[in-house]
Each structure stands twice: as C-alpha cells, then as structure tokens.
Design a protein around this motif. Structure first.
Motif, PDB file in Angstrom:
ATOM      1  N   ASN A 103      57.926 -68.609  16.649  1.00 30.95           N
ATOM      2  CA  ASN A 103      57.359 -68.614  17.990  1.00 30.95           C
ATOM      3  C   ASN A 103      55.925 -69.094  18.031  1.00 30.95           C
ATOM      4  O   ASN A 103      55.293 -69.046  19.055  1.00 30.95           O
ATOM      5  CB  ASN A 103      57.411 -67.200  18.577  1.00 30.95           C
ATOM      6  CG  ASN A 103      58.832 -66.765  18.773  1.00 30.95           C
ATOM      7  OD1 ASN A 103      59.675 -67.578  19.127  1.00 30.95           O
ATOM      8  ND2 ASN A 103      59.100 -65.508  18.513  1.00 30.95           N
ATOM      9  N   THR A 116      52.098 -65.824  36.866  1.00 29.14           N
ATOM     10  CA  THR A 116      53.305 -66.399  36.277  1.00 29.14           C
ATOM     11  C   THR A 116      53.998 -65.387  35.387  1.00 29.14           C
ATOM     12  O   THR A 116      55.222 -65.332  35.344  1.00 29.14           O
ATOM     13  CB  THR A 116      52.955 -67.646  35.454  1.00 29.14           C
ATOM     14  OG1 THR A 116      51.868 -67.322  34.605  1.00 29.14           O
ATOM     15  CG2 THR A 116      52.596 -68.807  36.326  1.00 29.14           C
ATOM     16  N   THR A 120      57.945 -64.125  35.739  1.00 32.30           N
ATOM     17  CA  THR A 120      58.886 -64.492  34.687  1.00 32.30           C
ATOM     18  C   THR A 120      59.932 -63.398  34.519  1.00 32.30           C
ATOM     19  O   THR A 120      59.614 -62.217  34.627  1.00 32.30           O
ATOM     20  CB  THR A 120      58.148 -64.675  33.348  1.00 32.30           C
ATOM     21  OG1 THR A 120      56.930 -65.334  33.584  1.00 32.30           O
ATOM     22  CG2 THR A 120      58.983 -65.472  32.377  1.00 32.30           C
ATOM     23  N   SER A 121      61.155 -63.804  34.261  1.00 32.27           N
ATOM     24  CA  SER A 121      62.214 -62.806  34.109  1.00 32.27           C
ATOM     25  C   SER A 121      62.066 -62.099  32.766  1.00 32.27           C
ATOM     26  O   SER A 121      61.425 -62.591  31.847  1.00 32.27           O
ATOM     27  CB  SER A 121      63.571 -63.490  34.199  1.00 32.27           C
ATOM     28  OG  SER A 121      63.762 -64.259  33.038  1.00 32.27           O
ATOM     29  N   GLN A 122      62.674 -60.938  32.711  1.00 32.10           N
ATOM     30  CA  GLN A 122      62.569 -60.119  31.504  1.00 32.10           C
ATOM     31  C   GLN A 122      63.012 -60.862  30.262  1.00 32.10           C
ATOM     32  O   GLN A 122      62.348 -60.839  29.228  1.00 32.10           O
ATOM     33  CB  GLN A 122      63.449 -58.885  31.651  1.00 32.10           C
ATOM     34  CG  GLN A 122      62.827 -57.806  32.488  1.00 32.10           C
ATOM     35  CD  GLN A 122      63.638 -56.532  32.385  1.00 32.10           C
ATOM     36  OE1 GLN A 122      64.250 -56.272  31.366  1.00 32.10           O
ATOM     37  NE2 GLN A 122      63.642 -55.762  33.441  1.00 32.10           N
ATOM     38  N   SER A 123      64.168 -61.510  30.401  1.00 27.77           N
ATOM     39  CA  SER A 123      64.748 -62.098  29.201  1.00 27.77           C
ATOM     40  C   SER A 123      63.873 -63.217  28.648  1.00 27.77           C
ATOM     41  O   SER A 123      63.834 -63.447  27.454  1.00 27.77           O
ATOM     42  CB  SER A 123      66.142 -62.639  29.519  1.00 27.77           C
ATOM     43  OG  SER A 123      66.050 -63.504  30.615  1.00 27.77           O
ATOM     44  N   GLU A 124      63.149 -63.902  29.539  1.00 28.62           N
ATOM     45  CA  GLU A 124      62.305 -64.993  29.058  1.00 28.62           C
ATOM     46  C   GLU A 124      61.072 -64.474  28.346  1.00 28.62           C
ATOM     47  O   GLU A 124      60.579 -65.082  27.409  1.00 28.62           O
ATOM     48  CB  GLU A 124      61.855 -65.851  30.244  1.00 28.62           C
ATOM     49  CG  GLU A 124      62.797 -66.991  30.542  1.00 28.62           C
ATOM     50  CD  GLU A 124      62.325 -67.745  31.750  1.00 28.62           C
ATOM     51  OE1 GLU A 124      61.365 -68.526  31.611  1.00 28.62           O
ATOM     52  OE2 GLU A 124      62.897 -67.539  32.833  1.00 28.62           O
ATOM     53  N   LEU A 125      60.579 -63.347  28.871  1.00 27.95           N
ATOM     54  CA  LEU A 125      59.304 -62.863  28.380  1.00 27.95           C
ATOM     55  C   LEU A 125      59.452 -62.113  27.066  1.00 27.95           C
ATOM     56  O   LEU A 125      58.644 -62.268  26.157  1.00 27.95           O
ATOM     57  CB  LEU A 125      58.698 -61.952  29.442  1.00 27.95           C
ATOM     58  CG  LEU A 125      57.187 -61.852  29.403  1.00 27.95           C
ATOM     59  CD1 LEU A 125      56.577 -63.213  29.627  1.00 27.95           C
ATOM     60  CD2 LEU A 125      56.731 -60.873  30.454  1.00 27.95           C
ATOM     61  N   SER A 128      63.155 -62.739  21.728  1.00 32.75           N
ATOM     62  CA  SER A 128      64.608 -62.561  21.571  1.00 32.75           C
ATOM     63  C   SER A 128      64.964 -61.757  20.328  1.00 32.75           C
ATOM     64  O   SER A 128      66.077 -61.271  20.207  1.00 32.75           O
ATOM     65  CB  SER A 128      65.276 -63.927  21.509  1.00 32.75           C
ATOM     66  OG  SER A 128      64.635 -64.683  20.510  1.00 32.75           O
ATOM     67  N   TYR A 489      55.858 -54.219  27.261  1.00 27.48           N
ATOM     68  CA  TYR A 489      56.711 -54.953  28.204  1.00 27.48           C
ATOM     69  C   TYR A 489      57.307 -54.009  29.231  1.00 27.48           C
ATOM     70  O   TYR A 489      57.508 -54.376  30.386  1.00 27.48           O
ATOM     71  CB  TYR A 489      57.794 -55.721  27.462  1.00 27.48           C
ATOM     72  CG  TYR A 489      57.232 -56.886  26.688  1.00 27.48           C
ATOM     73  CD1 TYR A 489      56.560 -57.904  27.349  1.00 27.48           C
ATOM     74  CD2 TYR A 489      57.335 -56.962  25.317  1.00 27.48           C
ATOM     75  CE1 TYR A 489      56.004 -58.961  26.659  1.00 27.48           C
ATOM     76  CE2 TYR A 489      56.796 -58.015  24.608  1.00 27.48           C
ATOM     77  CZ  TYR A 489      56.125 -59.012  25.286  1.00 27.48           C
ATOM     78  OH  TYR A 489      55.579 -60.047  24.600  1.00 27.48           O
TER      79      TYR A 489
END
Lengths: 1150, 134
Positions: A103, A116, A120-125, A128, A489
């Motif tokens: 990353n 921004t 941003t959606s949870q999964s993007e932020l 993974s 998060y």
C-alpha cells in the motif's frame, strides 16, 4: 435488522465454528496430490464448503428442519493442537509487512481532505488486509481444550492404492502416536467417527487392484464407512481451470505453477461427491445422533427440579477437593464436558435454542466451580448464540463483555499468582507454563473481543466498538497497533463521526507501528491523522504529527516530503529549548542527507516581521544620513516650503514633451535614480530560544527595461498559482540576475540569538532605467536551506483580511519603482560638529558638499531650522583663524562689520557661480552657537538644480539632520537699578554662576550692544575677581555703572566708533594684552540678532516692534573662554558668548 | 495535589486559548500526549454538552489512568482538565473559580473573545487555584 447469518459476524461464525475433520494419510497419498502442486487438504478444501447441501435434520425434540449451508474444516492430525504462538506471531507480522509494502506507493501524495474521507465508503477506506489479519489472530487460539467446537467431529483416513497392504495401513494410521493430545489426554472422546478413503491415481494405470482393495476395506470396516477417490485423470497435466478453486493456495514462490493441472472435470466432480457424501451421509447424521444421545443424558442427570437440588448439594461437596492450577479437570465423560459438546454441536447444526439452554446450564456450573476460563468460553458462546438468534442485543453484549472481562481477569489472576510465586520459591517450569496461560488468556480475550466488535458494528454501535478495539490492544505492540487503527476507523464511521478520536487513535497506532519497525504503516496512519490535524491550532499536536511523519519519510529516503513536513514545525517557539534543538538538528540532518541546498518558499525560520518593512529611496529628496531619513516628512516639507518651486511649477517644469508620458506614472509610482541604492529595512525575528544564523540575506527584485511595457494592470487575472511559480522562478534565478546587471543587491549575514529580533538593512541598486519591483527577500538558514519570502502575497492576504479599509492605493505600489537616468546627487556633511557642547559655545564649522558626478549642479539654496544655533558664514572667514578673526581691528576695517545680514533670514542662497561637480568638495563656513541648553535637533536642507536641464528631474533636495546636546554652562543674570544720584546712570549687578560640573571659564569681556550705552566697572576687576577663572559651581557678582551715552554719541558724531568702542566693552580679564572681541562682527552680531528675534517672540508682543535703539532696553554680551588645560590640545579655539536682553524700568517716564 | 494535571481552555471554535500544566510532576514530553487526549475528548463533549443543563460535566473521557473533566460555559467555551486524581468536588470548585476569572478576562474591552489569553495575572491565579483545589 438484517438476518444475522448475512452479517459479517454471522458469516464469520459460519466459517469459523464448523465441524473439524481430522485427516490422517500416508506419504504416498501426499505424493499423488503434490503432482498438482497441492497437499491433500488443499485439494479437498474447496469442496468442503456447501452453500446448498439441503440435508434434513431433526432437533433433539424431533422438530425437522433442513440444513442448507454447511462447511467442514479439515486439519491434519499433527495440526490439531494449540498453534505455536511464536510461529503465529511471525505469520501475522509477515502479513502486516507485506500489506505495508503493497500500500505504500500512494503514500507520497498529500493526505486527502477530510470531506473526501467522510464520503468514502467503509470498504474503500479500511485496508483490505484487516479481516485477514483478524482471522489469523482468531486462529492462534484454536484447539483450546476449554471449548468443544474445535474438537474433531470425524476422522478421515486416506490411503493410496499404491500402498502395500492398505488395510493394515488404515489400522496403523489411527493407532500411531501422532494423534492429537486432545484425544490422548481425555479431553475428548477417543471413539470418533471414522471414514476410510482409498485414493487412486489414474496415472498409475487400471483400477482393478484398487477395486479389490475397496471390497476388502468394505468387508473390514463396514461398507458405509469406506470410499474411493480417483484423481489425476488428465494424462498431460495441461488442464486449465476457468475459476481455479485453488487460487487461494497460490504461493509467491511459484506463481506460474498451475495448481490442479492433472485434475480434469471428472476428478472435480468426484472430489465434490466424496466430500458431500462425507458431510451429508456421515458427519451430519452422526452429530444429530450424538446431540440426541447427549441431550437425553443431560436431561436425565441435570434437568428437572430434583436434579438441580442434587446438583447444588453435589457441587458444594465438591469444593473440598483440591483444585489444580486450571481448576478441576473435566474429562470427556464428565457431565460438564458433555453439555459443552452438546451445546457446540447444536450451535454447529444451527439449533441455537438448544445450544443456548445448554450453555446457560453450563455457565452456572462453571461459575460455581470457579473455572473462569471455561466460564468465559461458555459466556462467549452464549453471546454469539444470542446474536445468531437475533434476540435481545443487550444479553448478547452483556455475555460478550462478561466473557471478555473474565478472560482478561483470568490473565491478571495468573499474573498476580505468578508475581506471588516470584517472591517465594520459583519453579521454572511452572512459571513458564503460567506465562503461557496468561498470554493465552490475552489472546482468547482478543478473539472474544473481535467477535464482540463485529457484533457491535453490525448494530452500528461504532463508538462502543472502538472502545472494545482499544481494550483488545494489549502488550503485543504490533497487534495493538492494528487494533488501534481499527478502532480509529470505528470512530470515523460513528454517527456523527468522531474525527478527533479518529486522529488520536491513528496517531497512537502509528506510534506502535513505529515501535515494531513497521515504518510504512506508521506513515500511513499518521498521514490519515494529518487529514484531521492539518492546520490545527493545537500546537503540540501539530508539531508531534508533522515532526514524526517527516522523520519517518526521511528514514525511507523520501527527503522532499520529509522536509515539507518538518518545515511545519520549525517555528516552534512554544516548545522547550531541548525540543527546539531536536527539531532543528533533525531538520538539518535531513537537509544534509539530500545533499543539496533546499529551497523553500515559505520558510518559517526566521519569522519576517512585515510591519517593520521600511523602504527608503531617494527621488528628488535625498538624505545625508540615516537619521535624516527618520525625520517626519511633514517637518521637511515645512522647512522646504520657501526654497522648493511650488507644486504647479514642478509640473510645468517636468512636463517636457518626452516626460509627458511619464508624468502620470511619476505621480503614481515611486521614482528612484539609477545607480542610487534603495534601502529596505526588514525585521527578522527568531521565535526559538536557540540562536540561529542566517546568511546571504538579500532582496529579490524584478526589473523590466521600459516602463511602457508594464502598462499591464497589476491586478490582472493572473491566478495565484502562476504568481507563485513566477515568484519561485525569480527567487531561484536571483543569483544570476546580478550578472545581468540591471540591478545589484547587497547581501547581509546576521545571527539571531534566542528570541531576538534584528532589523536587516538591505539595499538594491538599479543600474538601468525601467521599472524595478522589490518582490521579496531571500536568505539562507545555517548555510543549507534557502528561504524566500514574498512580500506581495502577504500584503495581499492582509488586505483581504482588512476589507473595511477602502482601496486607497494598492499596497504593492510601495515596492515598485520607476528607475530614471542617473542624476547628480550631492553628498553633504558638517565637519567638526560636536555631539555635546556647553551653552554659549561659539564655534566655526565647515559644511562640505560633494558631487561625485561630472554633471554640475547649480542654484544651491540652503535653509536651517534653527538659525539661532547655526548660521551661515561668509566665505572669506574660511581662511581666517578663529577666534582671531573676531578680534577688534582698527577702525579701518570697521566697515566689514557693517555688512548687513539683509539676505532673507531663513534662506541662504549660495553664490550663483558655485557649481559643484567632480571630486572637489565644496566647503562653506558655518557658525554654531549653542544658544540654550537642552537637546536640539538641527535640520538643514539644501536645494539644488541640475546643470543639465534635459533630465526628468530638475532639482533635488539634500536633507541633513543632526542632534546636538547642549549642557548648561554659565548662568548669567543682571539686575539694573537706577542710580540714586544721576538720572542717566544705572547701577548694574551681574551674577555669573558656573553650572558645569568640571569646566572652568575665563570671563573675558562684557559688551553692551548699541551705541547709546556706556558701561564701566565700579571697581577694578582685580579686586573683585583676582583668580580670573570661574571654577565649576563658582559664582561671581560684580557691579557696573551704565550710562546712557546718547548725548555724547551725538556730540562726538564724527568719531563715534572710537568712543562707543571704548564705552561699550569692558575687559574682565586681568591680562590686558588680550584683544577685545568685536561684537559687531559676524557671526556674533548675527547670533545676537536671532537672539533678539527669539526673545522677542518669546516675550511680550510689543517688544517685536522695538527697534535696535529702543531707549529702554539694553543688551549685554558676555564673552568668556574655556580654561585651556594642558593636555587638551584638541580643544578647538572656541568662545562662549552669553547674551542677555534687558528692559530697564522706565522709572522716570522714559 | 494530583501528579498529573493539564488545564486548558478551548474556545468555541475549538482553538486552545489557554493552557497550563498544573500537575506536581510536569513532564515536557507528555505535553503533546495531553493535548491529544484533550483534543479527542472534545468529540465526547460535543455530544454530552447538549444532554444536560449543568455546566460541570464531570469526567467525560478517560485514557488509561488519565481522566478528562470538562466544564462548559454558556458561551460554549470549554474548560478542560486532564487529571489522574479522583476529586470531583475539588475539580468542580476549581472550574467554578476559573470560570469567574475567565469572565473577568472577557470583561476586558481589549480582549477579543476567542483570542489567546496572555494575561500573566490570570495565569498566576489559575495556578494558585490549582494548588488549592487539585
């Protein structure tokens, strides 16, 4: 609320809490599988998860339902044990490191804006790899003996058809010592469901032998429990799988290896069938059966009122038995273990009601027994069951919290027990065991916490979830770092978002990452935190974040970004001295590593004090010294009123054809002359407590050749970015601009102590005509970092801030100059002017004017603000010696003194022929007389016109300013009384006091001004004043006779001069050979005149009208000389003159 | 007196306008940590402040063994104290008296509300109060 099964936690539980199958196999089996690049378990695993198995099951109370989703977990027997903590740790660390590398690429850019981030959606932020990490963490505590869902439900024995005597191999496999400890130490029932599988490799030819083996197996182990699996049907090994089910097992080392290359579609079907058969026909019915049996047992022994009473009594009795370290040991045959197995099996078959009732039953038992780990385990399962039942969320959370706290408390207990042991005798082995238990408690708590967090997240209780994450973070710094990051998060996703908490936890996590040398992760978290903390007024926070992220970037060799961050913290006046030193040292280290001088457009060190910016330039007004610059313009204006051409004339003079174009520009902008320096004074402030050194401070200027080209409106539509770029270009090209020689700038080095502010004097000298604009200032910090400051941007900003001010003149105009052709410029000074004089001191000074240019200047005029102090002499005095020139001559020269000072009192015109040019200085005498004591400011302005009339500027003014301190010397007072006997005579008493502290004076002469008075001593001077010297502090009184000599003057009109001479001066010194001074000579007479003017204005009005010959006034001048000490040869020949203007009381009506 | 105590006044715009380490043991390196904790506690305060009419919100947040107590004035200026001692009454009195001092600062016509409090007199008095109550 959504179906719990479809929530992340639900999926996780269906994935993790599933029946375990223990796999035993021979080496040949493994060989066969390895042809595909897979192990046996890897080959089978993709076929162990069923989405639609559709098996009918009946609950313990004979309620039928159908099981759809089902999954088996396969493990080799050798893996069914508590995983090695260290190995697990290593694996987790690897995962994190790997994720960090992956990353990192986008971390060099600026952090995103907070808006921004929020959208941003949870999964993007969320990175993974978090779920994967969590799963790994959960796995580190699998196969614990305090819970049953990890205990193998069945055993899969696999033997290859190539094996010799497969039947015996099957028997050997199960009887070997490799069985997991769970089975051997009695934690679980050794009578386990077994399934015998014969693996046949189709590459090894026909299956005749295999069929024979199979029949043999069937006859030995029973026909139901045996199976045949044929694999590797593809001969060439070129099978390509569209969706490779084994993609998960692709390793880094051999990414090109085709997994499952020998397995064609038939093999896959067969694998599927075998596993489905195993699940639906063996494992599920077996579990169902076992649930039924156990349920009956539990009902018989534990349910019902009678059993409960019995249980209570029985439990109490049990307390007497000594507990081992782990509490009482429960074997598989104990009723507690059986309840637990019953509960777990029911959970796995999704009969949650049954599971819950059993867990409840068990939890009270364990609580009474005080076996906290087991108790916590049961509580944990209760929480999960409540969740899966989607019943009261409160109960679920309560159970989870209870479990979590109990796990942690158990760890704390063990630790405290251990500490107790430490003090007494320590048995090494025992202690080690305890540590293991303690840390396992922590790890189980972590698992429990992770499940709890997921539960809270499902219910959108992010704030609570974050708290749990925070509590999970324990001693292991790396794990804690990840947990804290996850906590942050959660704060971000809370409604409303808790951004400050988000930032704070990211920073905490970053610190821990740093501790584990996960620099890239540390940077990632801090970068996230920067979105929150950017531009914050919380100084310590800002400094901490910027400094650390900067240091880490530098550690990774990304110096540009690093320096950008550290720059933010340089002006840290609020920090302690040591911190400031640390910041600065690290900053310079980083700069050094870059190996070049760094250029920074907004370097905060030192701070530029914009209000102190002062620009001094000379247009037609020129200044002889810096003191003259500091004088208010209005003062000069009033002084120059008479000598300057009035304003309209200036214009008409200047408006020559060529100049017409310029006129407007001239009026608007500042004018300066090529070759003459523009001085800029600007304050540099050191906000730190440690000294800093700054070198090569110079101005950044912009020169354009002709004024017409810059007709462009300065406020035109250039965007700020462009401006910035331009500025940068200018600033960097600064060095070469001097070669272009359109202007030269001076360089100054200064060093600032802690907290010091210094004014730096900078100059720029334009060389060519055109327009010169001062854009900013540039400097070097400690010789390595170049800083620039753009005056413009800051001024503009300020203007925006103060909108209420009406737009008068654009502030930028202050720094823009119209450069005109080189003009002559006079330089002037007054020679011999002392700083301090005594009152009455009369001296001869020289005014020296110099014009370094060849072009001459003419019509020079001069004006002095205090003619009482400073008067202009005649040129002939130049050659004469002072004070001899004042001595009384014979009457032949007496006309010299008649020379009137009829020239205007204020303006002195130098002779028309005085043209000054070249190197020869022009000298003109001046007289100084310190009229009164005090601090006197002398302003002198000299006007001159250019010899060459074609220039834009016709005239210039030289302004000179001097400060003079005048100390008191002799105090003179007179008393006049009428002589009692004679009408025309008066008695005068003169008192002289020496007010100085050390100086002695020699009183020389007393003169009365005007020719109508005669004065004479009453007594000879020797008798009253023999010492001649008036020492410091001494007083002298003497008496005179004053006689109105008007009549006699008229009588002796023809030789009046002689008679008056004798009558009006009295020698007060004893030595008669010294000549008397002529008070009618310039400058004495001039100064007397000014004294009269001054007194006149100061006294009653009508005195003004009194002419020189007013009969009622008498003016005395006392002339004295300072005592000349021997060593003091430098002392100039000076006189002291004290003037007294008196009015005689006209007693007789005169 | 508490060993650690960090007092801070935060303006309604979330900008610190006054800060003082009033603990017995002043550790320089902890200064940023204290700021972080207090800053993060603002998140809690922003919710909590509207749920009660009392100005003194008691302990709103904690970090390890450090507790954040907050007092919110009518103008939504927050007086925040980070401390490790349990002395609710003392803290309450401390806040009330500092609030009075703060009001006096506000009455100064030369003080712009929301700007930094630089008065050394205020500083001395706050420290004296801290010694008295904490």
């Amino acid at each position: 609320m959504v179906d719990p099964v479809n929530t992340p936690l639900g999926r996780m539980l269906l994935d993790e809490i599933t029946p375990v199958v223990m796999v035993l196999r021979t080496n040949l089996v493994e060989e066969t599988c390895q042809k595909n690049g897979l192990s046996l378990i890897q080959m089978l695993s993709p076929f162990c998860a069923f989405d639609n198995i559709d098996v009918p099951v009946r609950t313990a109370s004979d309620q039928p339902y159908r099981l759809q989703k089902f999954k088996l977990r396969l493990f080799y027997a050798s893996d069914i044990r508590q995983p090695d903590v260290e190995v697990a740790k290593e694996r987790v660390k690897e995962v994190i490191t790997h994720a960090g590398e992956e990353n990192f690429s986008n971390l060099c850019s600026d952090p995103p804006q907070i808006e921004t981030v929020l959208t941003t959606s949870q999964s993007e932020l969320i990175p993974s790899w978090f779920p994967f990490f969590n799963k790994e963490l959960v796995r580190t505590v699998s196969f614990s003996d305090h819970e049953a869902f990890d205990h193998p439900v069945a055993c899969l024995l696999v033997v290859s058809s190539k094996d010799e005597e497969p039947i015996n191999r099957f028997v050997d496999l199960f009887n070997s010592d490799q069985l997991p400890s769970l089975l051997s130490d009695g934690a679980m029932d050794p009578k386990i469901l077994k399934y015998y599988l014969l693996l046949h490799d189709n590459q090894d030819g026909t299956s005749e032998k295999t069929t024979k083996f199979l029949t043999e197996m069937r006859s030995t182990f029973g026909s139901n429990d045996c199976g045949l699996l044929c694999v590797n049907s593809s001969q060439d090994g070129l099978v390509e799988h569209q969706e490779n089910p084994w993609a998960l097992y692709r390793t880094e080392s051999s990414p090109n290896h085709r997994l499952g290359c020998f397995l064609n579609i038939d093999d896959m079907d067969e694998l599927q069938n075998v596993m489905q058969d195993l699940s639906s026909k063996h494992i599920i019915p077996h579990m169902e059966q076992k649930i039924r049996v156990l349920n009956q047992q539990v009902s018989a022994t534990r349910r019902g009122f009678r059993n409960q009473i019995k249980n209570l009594w029985w439990r109490k009795g049990k307390e007497d038995t000594p507990d081992t370290q782990n509490g009482p040991m429960y074997t598989f045959s104990s009723i507690e273990s059986q309840i637990r197995v019953l509960g777990d099996y029911a959970f796995m078959l999704r009969d949650y009601e049954l599971a819950l009732s059993n867990y409840r039953l068990l939890s009270t038992d364990y609580k009474i027994d005080k076996v906290w780990k087991r108790y916590a385990g049961v509580q944990e399962m209760m929480g999960l069951t409540y969740f899966m039942l989607d019943q009261s969320s409160k109960d679920a959370e309560y159970c989870m919290e209870n479990a979590f706290n109990t796990y942690l408390a158990q760890k704390a207990n063990i630790l405290s027990v251990m500490n107790g042991l430490d003090e007494q005798e320590v048995e090494g082995g025992l202690c080690e065991e305890d540590v293991k238990l303690g840390s396992s408690g922590q790890r189980i708590a972590t698992r429990c916490g992770l499940w709890w967090v997921e539960m809270l997240k499902t219910r959108d209780q992010f704030k609570e979830a974050a708290t749990v994450y925070f509590r999970i973070s324990g001693e292991e710094p790396l794990h804690s770092a990840v947990m804290l990051e996850q906590a942050s998060y959660c704060y971000l996703f809370a409604k409303p978002p808790m951004l400050r908490k988000y930032g704070f936890h990211l920073v905490l996590s970053g610190d821990l990452y740093k501790k584990c040398d996960q620099m890239k992760h540390a940077i990632r978290t801090y970068r996230g935190a920067l979105t929150v903390f950017k531009g914050t007024k919380w100084s310590h926070i800002r400094d901490h974040v910027h400094f650390h992220i900067g240091k880490w970037y530098a550690f990774l060799g990304m110096f540009d970004v690093a320096i950008n961050h550290i720059l933010e913290v340089l002006a840290c006046g609020h920090q302690s001295k040591t911190t400031q030193e640390l910041f600065l040292r690290d900053f310079f280290q980083i700069v050094q590593k870059t190996g070049k001088t760094f250029e920074v457009s907004m370097l905060q060190l030192p701070v530029i004090d914009i209000p102190s910016l002062k620009v001094v330039f000379e247009d037609h007004r020129t200044y002889a010294s810096s003191e003259a610059v500091g004088v208010k313009e209005s003062l000069w204006r009033s002084l120059e009123e008479d000598i300057m051409p009035s304003l309209p004339t200036i214009r008409s003079n200047w408006l020559e054809p060529r100049a017409k174009l310029l006129s407007k520009k001239l009026k608007e902008s500042n004018v300066c002359v090529a070759g003459e320096a523009i001085k800029v004074e600007i304050g540099f402030k050191n906000p730190l407590q440690i000294p800093i050194s700054i070198s090569s401070v110079s101005l950044i200027c912009e020169h354009s050749a002709r004024s017409d080209e810059i007709e462009v409106d300065p406020n035109s539509t250039t965007t700020e970015n462009q401006n910035d770029d331009q500025f940068r270009k200018l600033a960097t090209s600064g060095e070469c601009s001097s070669e272009m020689s359109s202007f030269t700038v001076s360089e100054v080095d200064i060093s600032l102590g802690g907290g010091e502010t210094l004014l730096a004097q900078l100059t720029v000298t334009p060389r060519l005509e055109g327009t010169l604009k001062i854009v900013g200032v540039r400097w070097k910090l400690s010789g390595s970092v170049a800083g620039f400051f753009d005056f413009n941007s800051d001024l503009v900003k300020k203007k925006v801030a103060k909108k209420r001010r009406k737009t008068t003149q654009p502030t930028t105009d202050n720094l823009e100059f119209l450069v005109i052709k080189t003009l002559p410029k006079l330089e002037g000074c007054i020679r011999h002017l002392p700083k301090t004089v005594y009152a009455g001191d009369l001296r001869h000074l020289d005014l020296v004017l110099r014009n370094p240019f060849e072009t001459s200047v003419k019509s020079i005029k001069m004006k002095i603000n205090h003619p009482r102090f400073l008067s202009i002499g005649n040129q002939e005095v130049m050659d004469m010696e002072f004070p001899a020139c004042l001595e009384k001559m014979n009457s032949a020269e007496s006309d010299a003194r008649v020379k009137t000072n009829s020239t205007s009192d204020t303006v002195f015109l130098f002779p028309e022929d005085a043209l000054i040019h070249g190197e020869t200085p022009f000298v003109w005498p001046l007289w100084l007389r310190a009229a009164t004591h005090g601090n006197i400011s002398l302003y002198i302005t000299i006007y001159y016109e250019m010899g060459d009339t074609s220039t834009v500027m016709r005239y210039r003014v030289l302004r000179m300013h001097y400060n003079l301190e005048v100390l008191p010397s002799l105090d003179l007072s007179f008393q006049i009384s009428h002589c009692p006997s004679r009408l025309q005579e008066f008695l005068v008493r003169m008192d002289v006091v020496n007010r100085t502290s050390s100086k002695s004076f020699q009183v020389h002469q007393l003169s009365s001004v005007g020719n109508k008075w005669e004065i004479s001593l009453l007594q000879p001077i020797d008798s009253i004043f023999p010492s001649e010297l008036l020492l410091a502090g001494q007083a002298l009184s003497c008496f005179f006779k004053l006689k109105n000599g008007r009549n006699s003057v008229i009588d002796k009109d023809e030789d009046s001069s002689i008679s008056t001479l004798e009558g009006s001066d009295i020698r007060l010194s004893c030595s008669s050979n010294e000549p008397l001074f002529d008070i009618y000579r310039s400058p004495l007479v001039d100064f007397h005149h000014y004294e009269r003017v001054h007194q006149g204005t100061a006294q009653v009005d009508y005195f003004l009208a009194i002419s020189f010959e007013n009969p009622n006034t008498v003016d005395f001048i006392l002339i004295s000389r300072p005592q000349r000490s021997e060593g003091d040869s430098e002392q100039p020949n000076n006189l002291f003159s004290h003037h007294a203007l008196l009015r005689i009381q006209a007693q007789y009506g005169g | 007196m508490a060993s650690t105590a960090c007092f801070m006044i935060v303006s309604r715009n979330d900008i610190p306008i006054y800060e003082a380490e009033v603990g017995a043991a002043v550790k320089e390196e902890a200064a940023h940590q204290h700021q972080f904790i207090l800053h993060a506690a603002l998140d809690i305060v922003q919710d909590l402040a509207w749920t009660t009419s009392a100005m003194f919100l008691k302990a709103v947040d904690r970090f390890n063994d450090l507790v954040v107590s907050v007092y919110v004035t009518a103008g939504h200026t927050r007086l925040m104290l980070l401390h490790d001692s349990r002395n609710d009454d003392g803290i309450k009195s401390f806040f009330q008296e500092v609030h009075e001092l703060y009001i006096k600062i506000l009455l100064n016509p030369l003080y712009i509300p929301g700007s930094r409090i630089t008065s050394s007199c205020f500083d001395t008095k706050v420290r004296a109060l801290a010694r008295k109550y904490l």
